[in-house]
Write a protein that holds these residues in place. Structure first.
Motif, short mmCIF file in Angstrom:
data_model
loop_
_atom_site.label_atom_id
_atom_site.label_comp_id
_atom_site.label_asym_id
_atom_site.label_seq_id
_atom_site.Cartn_x
_atom_site.Cartn_y
_atom_site.Cartn_z
N LEU A 288 -5.61 -72.77 -18.30
CA LEU A 288 -5.60 -72.54 -16.98
C LEU A 288 -4.58 -71.14 -16.72
O LEU A 288 -4.99 -69.95 -16.59
CB LEU A 288 -5.55 -73.35 -15.46
CG LEU A 288 -6.92 -74.24 -15.75
CD1 LEU A 288 -6.34 -75.65 -14.74
CD2 LEU A 288 -8.12 -73.53 -15.26
N PHE A 289 -3.73 -71.65 -17.43
CA PHE A 289 -2.22 -71.17 -16.82
C PHE A 289 -2.81 -69.35 -17.93
O PHE A 289 -2.24 -68.55 -18.16
CB PHE A 289 -0.95 -71.74 -17.86
CG PHE A 289 -0.28 -72.25 -16.55
CD1 PHE A 289 -0.18 -71.74 -15.92
CD2 PHE A 289 -0.30 -73.46 -16.92
CE1 PHE A 289 1.19 -72.44 -15.03
CE2 PHE A 289 0.29 -74.78 -15.77
CZ PHE A 289 1.06 -73.99 -14.81
N PHE B 127 -5.71 -68.60 -19.65
CA PHE B 127 -6.81 -67.82 -19.07
C PHE B 127 -6.33 -67.16 -17.00
O PHE B 127 -6.71 -66.20 -16.68
CB PHE B 127 -8.03 -68.02 -19.29
CG PHE B 127 -8.13 -68.61 -20.39
CD1 PHE B 127 -8.70 -67.31 -21.39
CD2 PHE B 127 -8.81 -69.78 -20.81
CE1 PHE B 127 -8.95 -67.33 -22.52
CE2 PHE B 127 -8.50 -69.67 -22.50
CZ PHE B 127 -9.41 -68.90 -23.08
N GLY B 128 -5.79 -68.46 -16.55
CA GLY B 128 -5.67 -67.94 -14.85
C GLY B 128 -4.66 -66.85 -14.84
O GLY B 128 -4.37 -66.38 -14.08
N ILE B 129 -3.85 -67.21 -15.33
CA ILE B 129 -2.24 -66.06 -15.04
C ILE B 129 -2.13 -64.84 -15.83
O ILE B 129 -2.32 -65.55 -17.68
CB ILE B 129 -1.13 -66.74 -15.47
CG1 ILE B 129 -0.95 -67.99 -13.66
CG2 ILE B 129 0.33 -65.92 -14.97
CD1 ILE B 129 -0.04 -68.02 -13.78
N SER B 130 -2.06 -63.26 -15.53
CA SER B 130 -2.14 -62.80 -16.00
C SER B 130 -1.30 -61.53 -15.77
O SER B 130 -1.68 -61.67 -14.64
CB SER B 130 -3.18 -62.41 -17.38
OG SER B 130 -3.17 -60.83 -17.17
N LEU B 131 -0.37 -60.88 -16.26
CA LEU B 131 0.24 -59.77 -15.33
C LEU B 131 -0.65 -59.13 -16.66
O LEU B 131 0.19 -56.88 -16.29
CB LEU B 131 1.90 -59.51 -15.94
CG LEU B 131 2.10 -61.01 -15.05
CD1 LEU B 131 3.35 -61.30 -15.34
CD2 LEU B 131 2.62 -60.58 -13.12
N ASP B 132 -1.58 -58.24 -17.25
CA ASP B 132 -1.38 -57.77 -17.96
C ASP B 132 -2.76 -56.44 -16.81
O ASP B 132 -3.26 -57.13 -15.41
CB ASP B 132 -3.17 -57.80 -19.50
CG ASP B 132 -2.03 -58.33 -19.61
OD1 ASP B 132 -0.93 -58.32 -20.19
OD2 ASP B 132 -2.69 -58.92 -20.87
N PRO B 133 -3.06 -55.18 -16.53
CA PRO B 133 -3.85 -54.52 -15.66
C PRO B 133 -5.47 -55.21 -15.38
O PRO B 133 -5.77 -54.90 -14.43
CB PRO B 133 -3.58 -53.10 -16.09
CG PRO B 133 -2.99 -53.28 -17.08
CD PRO B 133 -2.34 -53.99 -17.61
N GLY B 134 -5.84 -55.39 -16.59
CA GLY B 134 -7.37 -56.08 -16.12
C GLY B 134 -8.23 -54.79 -16.01
O GLY B 134 -7.45 -53.35 -16.02
N PHE C 117 3.91 -64.03 -23.85
CA PHE C 117 5.49 -64.65 -22.45
C PHE C 117 5.06 -65.30 -22.14
O PHE C 117 6.01 -65.86 -21.06
CB PHE C 117 6.05 -63.84 -22.13
CG PHE C 117 6.03 -62.16 -21.33
CD1 PHE C 117 5.47 -61.41 -21.88
CD2 PHE C 117 6.11 -63.47 -19.79
CE1 PHE C 117 4.71 -60.59 -20.49
CE2 PHE C 117 5.52 -61.99 -19.04
CZ PHE C 117 4.81 -60.65 -19.52
N VAL D 281 7.28 -66.46 -14.15
CA VAL D 281 6.30 -65.93 -13.87
C VAL D 281 7.30 -64.75 -13.23
O VAL D 281 7.23 -63.04 -13.24
CB VAL D 281 5.89 -65.62 -12.64
CG1 VAL D 281 4.66 -64.31 -12.30
CG2 VAL D 281 4.21 -67.64 -13.14
#
Lengths: 378, 375, 580
Positions: free
Chosen positions: B41-42, B44-51, B179, B308
């Motif tokens: 979950l972490f 896939f669920g958390i991302s600081l990338d722009p997407g 990271f 984060v």
């Protein structure tokens, strides 16, 4: 008697729940202090802005341009310490040891090349362990360099060649949060995160505790029906949720100065229905759990993923598709959408109602499942 | 008491604890299922990338050039464009979070470009998610610049006199997963450490088994170790699970040594378990213990460990608070060991402070254990 | 099990001016006593008398505030440091790890006591044979019956081959059959030279000990042979044999009469203990009623020593309860069956309880009486069969039916965090007692039940006896026509028990039907009728006297107690089961 007996039983159990929750000094403190501390602390801590950056500089140039860059670097609020290295070999230990987030290398020829109108490159080494922070810091650095470049004498600019190329000037304006304050984004979300965990734990553990003490049988042997008991277990969490929601709201608006552009009524409706949903999930857990420990584990197993994939920390749209789909079942996600919409965007009523409807639907399903589980266990 | 008997008694306590753990289905959940589930979950669920950013485009000009710029945005991997007719429509899409930005190409754009004059364009960015907004700004600028290079044919880009050449060490592509995953391991280990232990002593007191133990010749220290060691082993097991999953599932590089990882995790586990045990001896009711575990363990690890939110950017008071959070030290060490390798100055700093915290937690637990009986 | 050590001092334990205080509360004060080696010493006293504190002091779990505990001639702490295995201690509720097997529990204690290798194998074999737990070594401790748990707890305490064995209330919650086995086990240990201290609230248990220490409110009331203690009541104990239909009325009269220390039902007779200073007129009155002098028991002397039973009339007595119920049958169970998977916990159980009747459910642990009880008060749905309460079908109108019953759970399930008054209000509102009636009844009942001074106290701080009365108050505030009691006096001392039954009898006199489950035979004597349940079926039903007569016929035992009758019935059924 005008009061319906069912209603009276319901309020009796609700009152009793509240009494139990507030009877003990420790539990009273636990209900009030940590959530308040959390919102202040986390609201304060949560920022993706970058400040207090330490920079290591390897200045091989020593010219006026290098001095100008360093001068501006020291003047910038982003950068805290600027310290110097003497050789290339010093860079690795400084970055490895996290003594600097970035290392700036000003090459030998920098001032000369820039004076001659040639292309001049400044190298920067970023710490990839904190890639997000270092990239943002690098972005600030870039702005500084652009400023320095712009302040170079016109002759230099002219030496660059013809500038008659038509260009598109891109003007950027940020709506809803013009200065991109991270707290404006995070605090409304924090309301959802904290209320959800609180609702889950308070509702989830209360039934298990009664089972362990043996008072649950006493309740079941009274004229109160399982449905009444389930609903009565649900309401205290909602009441506490509402009270917390109000306090959080006040702190967010008056303490942190987050603008509130939407309708208070809408937000309250959201907080209440969301509290019902959190309680419903908690009730579902407690209808399965036999002991407090199981209820506690259940609350974690459900609560943490719900918070993570809610978009409250990072946006939902960056998640893989299956998680985006799964997050539709997550009440925290819809509450986050609503809270941000109401706080910052003055969300349109139709969109708000859609989210509200989804939370309500989730709440309803959870409560129905929990009640039917309750009845089955009897 | 002879040393041999002492270790034997300890062995018996540990064996007992293991037997209980094996019997309890929830321990499998905590040690095996939860770490993997949370790691996924972490990850896939958390991302600081722009997407992929959703961008509404309001093209009021409609000529060749403006449509060219529109196409440039549409073809960019960072944007998905939604053509709109009116600003009202764009505004609604923004409010309902369908798009994160609106590109407005003004009426006279094509005409101006035809004339060879600079044209104006407006990018309205949704600021509610500042991180996304920042990405939106810089990528949009990038797209416009690149488009200018191709326009008109033979044209060249306007270059800044000073160019920044960034090089990102340890994580050249700056993927946030690299990271975030070591940070996620920190959060998970904190969670497991506190969850496993925060209720164990409370339970033994409630069931009367603690009294039976005190009536046997074992000492308080043995009782404490008898709890610590089995859960420590479980924690290290979960740690290994997380580490393998991080490398295999998320391709996070592991540049340090296994020995160092083991050492650091061991010290950290002592902290986390110590914290949990302290909670379980300090609070009488399980409900309160549960809340204390939640608020002192999990949430700080999530928000104040630097997982984060960067610790250096926090106000000084909060930075001081993070010095009391073992997860903050562990997080730094984890990132370093995965991405940078064995950097002993960082490790030793972390190990020193974590040991200090562990000693405080365990010392207080020991003290509480003694006090309980005299009540 | 271990031979007496040569040169053993003449006292195993010497307590000298022993005092213990917890904050402001004085748990023990000025205790001077000696415990004879190689004997069973009973530690008797009401709830909160300081029994557990004294045992913990002897086990070295606490340090006394004043005075000393010397065991085998040494200070308790020094003895434990020198040879920790010389004392074995079983705490209340046995202190077993319920999620571990019998063997794992034993192994744990063996290792902690440093019993290893062949020595361990030998001692295991002996203990398993001794406790007859041999066939159950792999069973989880939590799945054992109360009696077996008890034996396992003792086995664990015995692992270090202690010279002194301390048992804290081992008889609570154990059926008579298991209690007898337990007693035989401990008797054998003492014959082999072990010193045993057995704490109990039950005087029949204490009476079997060769020596007792009697505590009350932290002080020592008596030390010595129970016979000596019992003799203090000599000449003041009488039997009365009123006609069966008048028995309760006579009992109530004598209970409230000045100069009476104790009045209790014993079989078909009443047992009376007169006060030491009782006026001669009372003796004459007794003779006129046909009183016969009886052999004194420990309990008689105990009641006198504590100042006799509480003689205040029960507040439930004056009630006029004209329940508008058209049927005399207040509880009807017909063909009740409960299955869990393939296991049948209760099979085809049928009986009726009339208004004003006390009906007892008896049976060994795990026989199905709890299951039956839970079905009747709506806590569990029967797989098949019917049950109704006060004329209302529990299955169809469960809420309405439950409104007509009062339920008092085994552990007096009250909200520990709430005050006494808050608990009462919760119960009253839950059962829909209207406010005016509450305002009238609550102060009255609280005063009569001795709760007035504790109204604002948190319930968890109350002593057991007060909790019990509070639970009774909460269960009867809505004046239910039917009252369910689940082991209502488990672990409660004789005086409190007497008081409790006074209230129950007053309630039945006013027409309440009572269903009670119990392990305690004295309690069963109060029942009008009993159903004996074993392996999920009713094996006997009838009056206590009828059961005793049947036992006398079957075993040839001339005048069996109810306990003997109970054991005989169960054993007979077990033998039948074995034969088939």
């Amino acid at each position: 008697m005008t009061i319906l007996p069912q209603w009276r039983r319901l309020t009796t159990i609700v009152r009793k729940e509240l009494l139990v929750l507030f009877s003990n000094r420790v539990s009273r403190i636990m209900l009030v202090v940590p959530p308040l501390m959390q919102i202040v602390l986390f609201g304060w801590a949560a920022t993706l802005e970058v400040r207090n950056v330490d920079v290591a500089v390897l200045n091989r140039d020593g010219g006026a341009l290098a001095e100008e860059i360093l001068h501006r670097l020291r003047g910038s609020p982003t950068f805290r310490h600027v310290f110097f290295l003497t050789s290339e070999a010093d860079i690795a230990p400084v970055i490895d040891g996290e003594r600097a987030l970035l290392a700036l290398v000003l090459g030998q020829e920098l001032s000369r090349r820039a004076a001659a109108g040639e292309e001049a490159a400044v190298q920067v080494i970023l710490d990839g362990r904190r890639a997000n922070a270092s990239q943002i810091a690098a972005y600030y650095l870039q702005t500084i360099l652009a400023d320095v470049a712009a302040s170079l004498p016109r002759s230099l600019m002219a030496a660059q060649g013809p500038t008659d190329i038509p260009a598109v000037n891109l003007h950027i304006r940020c709506w809803f949060n013009p200065n991109l304050e991270f707290q404006w984004f995070f605090l409304p979300n924090l309301i959802g995160m904290l209320s959800f965990m609180l609702g889950l734990v308070v509702t989830g553990l209360s039934v298990a505790r009664e089972r362990e003490v043996g008072t649950f049988d006493q309740l079941l042997a009274s004229p109160a029906t399982p449905t009444e008991i389930a609903l009565a277990k649900l309401l205290p969490g909602c009441i506490i949720g509402l009270v917390h929601g109000t306090i959080f709201l006040l702190i967010t608006v008056f303490g942190f100065g987050v603008p509130f552009s939407g309708s208070v009524l809408l937000l309250y409706a959201a907080v209440f229905i969301f509290a019902l949903a959190s309680g419903g999930v908690g009730l579902m857990i407690s209808s399965i759990a036999a002991t407090q420990q199981q209820a506690f584990l259940g609350a974690f197993t459900v609560g943490v993923p719900c918070i993570l994939i809610s978009g409250a920390v990072t946006p939902v749209m960056n998640m893989p598709l299956f998680l985006q789909r799964a997050s539709e079942l997550n009440p925290v996600r819809h509450f986050t959408t609503l809270a941000q919409g109401v706080f910052l965007k003055d969300i349109s009523l139709s969109a708000a109602l859609l989210s509200l409807g989804k939370i309500a639907l989730i709440a309803l399903v959870c409560i129905l499942v929990a009640v039917s589980m309750f009845r089955r266990r009897v | 008491m002879s040393g041999r008997l002492w270790t034997r008694q300890l062995g018996a306590l540990i064996l007992k604890e293991f037997r209980q753990i094996v019997r309890d289905p929830s321990s499998y959940l905590v040690a095996g299922v939860l770490p993997l589930l949370f790691l996924l979950l972490f990850g896939f669920g958390i991302s600081l990338d722009p997407g992929v950013l959703q961008l509404a485009v309001l093209n009021q000009s409609g000529g060749v050039h403006s449509r060219g710029l529109e196409t440039a945005f549409a073809h960019s991997p960072w944007f998905r464009t939604h053509p709109v007719r009116h600003m009202k429509e764009a505004e609604r899409l923004m409010r309902d979070s369908v798009v994160q930005g609106v590109l407005v190409l003004h009426q006279d754009m094509d005409a101006a470009l035809q004339r060879g004059a600079p044209a104006e364009a407006l990018l309205v960015v949704d600021g509610t998610e500042p991180n996304v907004a920042t990405f939106m700004q810089s990528y949009a600028q990038g797209v416009v610049l690149r488009w200018q290079e191709t326009f008109p044919p033979g044209g060249r880009s306007v270059e800044s006199a000073l160019r920044l050449e960034p090089r990102i060490w340890y994580n050249p592509t700056a993927r946030s997963v690299f990271f975030l995953i070591p940070g996620a391991i920190t959060v998970i280990m904190t969670l497991i450490g506190t969850l496993l232990t925060s209720l164990v002593f409370a339970r033994e007191w409630e069931r009367g088994t603690m009294e039976a133990m005190f009536a046997t010749p074992v000492s308080r220290g043995q009782l404490l170790l008898g709890k610590l060691i089995p859960y420590f082993c479980m924690g290290i097991f979960s740690m290994g699970l997380c580490g393998v999953a991080a490398v295999l599932l998320f391709d996070v590089p592991f540049r340090g040594s296994v020995g160092a990882l083991l050492l650091i995790s061991s010290v950290f586990m002592c902290c986390a378990l110590g914290q949990g045990l302290l909670i379980s001896t300090a609070f009488r009711t399980q409900l309160v213990a549960a809340e204390a575990g939640l608020f002192s363990g999990f949430l700080p690890a999530l928000l104040l460990s630097g997982f984060v939110f960067d610790i250096n950017s926090m106000p000084p008071i909060l930075q001081a608070i993070t010095r009391l959070i073992p997860a903050a030290y562990f997080n730094t060490c984890m990132r370093t060991i995965f991405l940078a390798g064995d950097v002993w100055p960082v490790f030793l700093h972390g190990i020193f402070f974590m040991s200090l915290l562990a000693a405080v937690f365990l010392g207080l637990t020991y003290h509480n254990l003694q006090k309980r009986l005299d009540k | 099990m271990n031979a007496p050590v040569a040169g053993q001092p003449d006292a195993a334990v010497v307590l000298r001016n022993l005092g213990m205080r917890f904050g402001a509360r004085e748990a023990l004060r000025g205790i001077d006593a000696r415990i004879t080696p190689g004997r069973i010493t009973g530690l008797v006293g009401p709830d909160a008398a300081g029994k557990t504190t004294l045992l913990r002091l002897m086990a070295g779990l606490m340090r006394p505030t004043s005075g000393s505990v010397r065991i085998f001639g040494m200070d308790a702490a020094a003895l434990l440091a020198a040879s920790p295995n010389s004392i074995g201690y079983m705490p209340q509720r046995f202190g077993l790890y319920e999620d571990l097997s019998v063997r794992a529990n034993l192994e744990l204690h063996a290792r902690l006591r440093g019993v290893e290798g062949e020595e361990r194998a030998a001692i295991f074999a002996r203990l398993l044979a001794f406790t007859s737990l041999g066939p159950f070594t792999e069973r989880l401790a939590g799945r054992l019956s109360g009696g077996m748990k008890q034996k396992l707890g003792i086995a664990c305490a015995l692992l270090g081959a202690p010279r002194l064995l301390l048992l804290d209330e081992p008889g609570v919650g154990v059926d008579p059959l298991s209690r007898r086995e337990l007693w035989e086990m401990v008797g054998e240990l003492s014959r082999n030279g072990m010193t045993i201290v057995w704490s109990t609230a039950y005087l029949d248990e204490a009476a079997r000990c060769p020596e007792i220490l009697m505590l009350d409110e932290g002080g020592l009331l008596f030390a010595g042979s129970p016979q000596v203690m019992a003799d203090r009541a000599r000449g003041r104990v009488f039997f009365l044999s009123p006609k069966p239909e008048e028995r309760r009325r006579v009992l109530q009269e004598w209970t409230e009469r000045e100069g009476v220390d104790d009045a209790v039902v014993q079989g078909s007779a009443l047992r009376l203990v007169l006060r030491e200073q009782a006026p001669p007129s009372l003796y004459r009155l007794l003779e006129a009623d046909g009183g016969v002098a009886a052999q004194p028991r420990l309990e008689d002397a105990y009641m006198s020593a504590l100042g006799g039973m509480l003689q205040t009339p029960s507040p439930f007595g004056g009630m006029d309860r004209t329940h508008e119920i058209d049927t005399e049958e207040r509880i009807v169970a017909s063909g009740l069956t409960k299955r869990f998977g393939t296991f049948t916990a209760a099979a085809n159980i049928s009986f009726q309880v009339r208004a004003g009747e006390i009906f007892g459910l008896l049976g060994p642990n795990g026989a199905g009486k709890s299951t039956t009880f839970r079905m009747l008060c709506g806590l569990s749905r029967p797989t098949s069969g019917q049950c109704s309460v006060a004329g209302v079908d529990l299955l169809r109108a469960s809420s309405a039916a439950r409104a007509r019953l009062g339920y008092m759970a085994q552990k007096f399930s009250l909200y520990p965090e709430l005050t006494v008054l808050q608990n009462i209000h919760v119960a009253a509102d839950l059962y829909g007692v209207d406010r005016r009636r509450q305002a009238e009844r609550i102060p009255e009942l609280c005063a009569a039940l001795g709760l007035r001074d504790a109204m604002r106290q948190r319930t968890e701080e109350l002593p057991l006896g007060q909790k019990q009365r509070l639970a009774l108050l909460c269960a009867t505030l809505h004046e239910p026509p039917v009252l369910f009691l689940d082991e209502p006096t488990s672990g409660v001392d004789a005086r409190t028990r007497r008081d409790f039954w006074k209230h129950i009898l007053a309630l039945t006199a006013a027409g309440t039907a009572v269903l009670v489950t119990t392990h305690f035979m004295e309690e069963a004597e109060y029942c009008d009728r009993l159903a004996l349940i074993n392996n999920g079926v009713v094996i006997r039903m009838g009056t206590p006297d009828a059961l005793k007569e049947e036992c006398a016929r079957a075993t040839g035992h001339p005048n069996p107690t109810l306990e003997e009758a109970f054991i005989a019935c169960i054993e007979e059924q077990r033998n039948c089961g074995d034969a088939s």
